[in-house]
Design an enzyme around this catalytic site. Structure first.
Site, PDB file in Angstrom:
ATOM      1  N   ASP A 134       1.628   5.302  -0.120  1.00 58.74           N
ATOM      2  CA  ASP A 134       0.964   6.467   0.458  1.00 58.74           C
ATOM      3  C   ASP A 134       0.640   7.512  -0.603  1.00 58.74           C
ATOM      4  O   ASP A 134       1.095   7.423  -1.752  1.00 58.74           O
ATOM      5  CB  ASP A 134       1.873   7.111   1.512  1.00 58.74           C
ATOM      6  CG  ASP A 134       2.119   6.205   2.700  1.00 58.74           C
ATOM      7  OD1 ASP A 134       1.192   5.478   3.083  1.00 58.74           O
ATOM      8  OD2 ASP A 134       3.239   6.244   3.253  1.00 58.74           O
ATOM      9  N   ARG A 170       0.849  -1.189   0.000  1.00 59.42           N
ATOM     10  CA  ARG A 170       0.000   0.000   0.000  1.00 59.42           C
ATOM     11  C   ARG A 170       0.888   1.243   0.000  1.00 59.42           C
ATOM     12  O   ARG A 170       1.503   1.567   1.017  1.00 59.42           O
ATOM     13  CB  ARG A 170      -0.896   0.017   1.238  1.00 59.42           C
ATOM     14  CG  ARG A 170      -1.790  -1.196   1.382  1.00 59.42           C
ATOM     15  CD  ARG A 170      -2.448  -1.203   2.760  1.00 59.42           C
ATOM     16  NE  ARG A 170      -3.319  -2.371   2.945  1.00 59.42           N
ATOM     17  CZ  ARG A 170      -3.935  -2.649   4.093  1.00 59.42           C
ATOM     18  NH1 ARG A 170      -3.770  -1.846   5.145  1.00 59.42           N
ATOM     19  NH2 ARG A 170      -4.703  -3.719   4.180  1.00 59.42           N
ATOM     20  N   ARG A 190      10.948   6.435   3.604  1.00 57.43           N
ATOM     21  CA  ARG A 190      11.022   7.885   3.786  1.00 57.43           C
ATOM     22  C   ARG A 190      11.689   8.252   5.104  1.00 57.43           C
ATOM     23  O   ARG A 190      12.416   9.251   5.186  1.00 57.43           O
ATOM     24  CB  ARG A 190       9.622   8.486   3.696  1.00 57.43           C
ATOM     25  CG  ARG A 190       9.007   8.406   2.298  1.00 57.43           C
ATOM     26  CD  ARG A 190       7.547   8.805   2.312  1.00 57.43           C
ATOM     27  NE  ARG A 190       7.373  10.157   2.826  1.00 57.43           N
ATOM     28  CZ  ARG A 190       6.194  10.646   3.220  1.00 57.43           C
ATOM     29  NH1 ARG A 190       5.103   9.886   3.162  1.00 57.43           N
ATOM     30  NH2 ARG A 190       6.110  11.878   3.670  1.00 57.43           N
TER      31      ARG A 190
END
Length: 260
Positions: free
Chosen positions: A51, A49, A196
């Site tokens: 973002d 999934r 990230r």
């Protein structure tokens, strides 16, 4: 029949992959397009999934259908129903035992980063940007120290739903082409915001704020609140997903567009 799809998308126009109420998502668009081609409602399951604002050049998904269509229909036909910014790259029949998420043995991400005094315009939203001078050797040395199996709680978003923070990071590799940097990450699986958050910490080192060995201290904290901020999503791409050879999927990262 069960089919696997490779999907690429520009994440800027979507609230991420996963369907959400009153939000435009990649999953929602793909499910609608595949359902039109199949002639019945279809549920799409993806390997990961992504973002909001995160892109993919090699997202892998699967679906089941009773509809009999040639493989070209699941590619060009489905693409005719998809909006700009989303496209199926290929389709393949897979065994009933295949699951895009649970059969995966590794995920591969690439972060594209422009290291230049002036922000990008033509690549806005598709590359990360940092104007500070960077020590790339320090970045790579810190990345090498993260390899292996660790508790990555310091690089895990608070809303992460993974059952365990323990993951095996197999690659952190930086390559440079002028002012454009490509950083490849591979692991058995990733936590929410993990790439990230790793980028934020590695750039903290590369900017000269800490020595490369500091990254081990950050890892040992096991506390997200003590680590540097999450870096921007703009340059992050899900570049590929690995599966056992028995499924015969060409899902390793390839040089899509020469960059991702």
């Amino acid at each position: 029949m069960k089919y696997a799809l490779a999907i690429e998308y520009d994440g800027r126009a979507f609230a991420g992959w996963q369907i959400q109420p009153d939000q435009r998502t990649v999953q929602g668009e793909v499910e609608a397009a595949v359902s039109r081609m199949a002639g019945h409602p279809v549920r799409i399951h993806a390997a990961g999934r992504t973002d909001a604002g995160v892109h993919a050049s090699g997202q892998i998904a699967h679906f089941d259908t009773d509809a009999s269509r040639p493989l070209t229909a699941w590619v060009r036909g489905v693409n005719s129903f998809l909006p700009d910014g989303v496209a199926v790259r290929w389709a393949q029949v897979v065994p009933d035992t295949f699951h895009s998420r649970f059969s995966a043995t590794a995920r591969h991400y690439r972060y594209l980063l422009l290291n230049h005094p002036v922000r990008p315009a033509l690549w806005a939203g598709r590359v990360g940007w940092i104007h500070n001078p960077l020590d790339l050797d320090a970045f790579q040395r810190a990345g090498d120290l993260l390899l292996g199996t660790h508790d990555f709680s310091s690089f895990r978003a608070a809303e992460c739903q993974a059952k365990t923070p323990i993951k095996t990071l197999r690659k952190v590799e930086l390559t440079q082409s002028g002012t454009l940097l490509a950083i490849d990450f591979s692991a058995d699986a990733f936590l929410h915001h993990m790439v990230r958050n790793l980028m934020g910490a590695l750039l903290h080192v590369a900017k000269g704020n800490e020595k490369p060995e500091w990254i081990l201290q950050a890892l040992a904290w096991r506390d997200r609140s003590l680590a540097p901020p999450t870096f921007m999503p703009d340059g992050l791409y899900l570049a590929g997903v690995s599966y056992p050879e028995e499924y015969g999927l060409a899902s390793e990262p390839d040089p899509r567009y020469g960059l991702i």
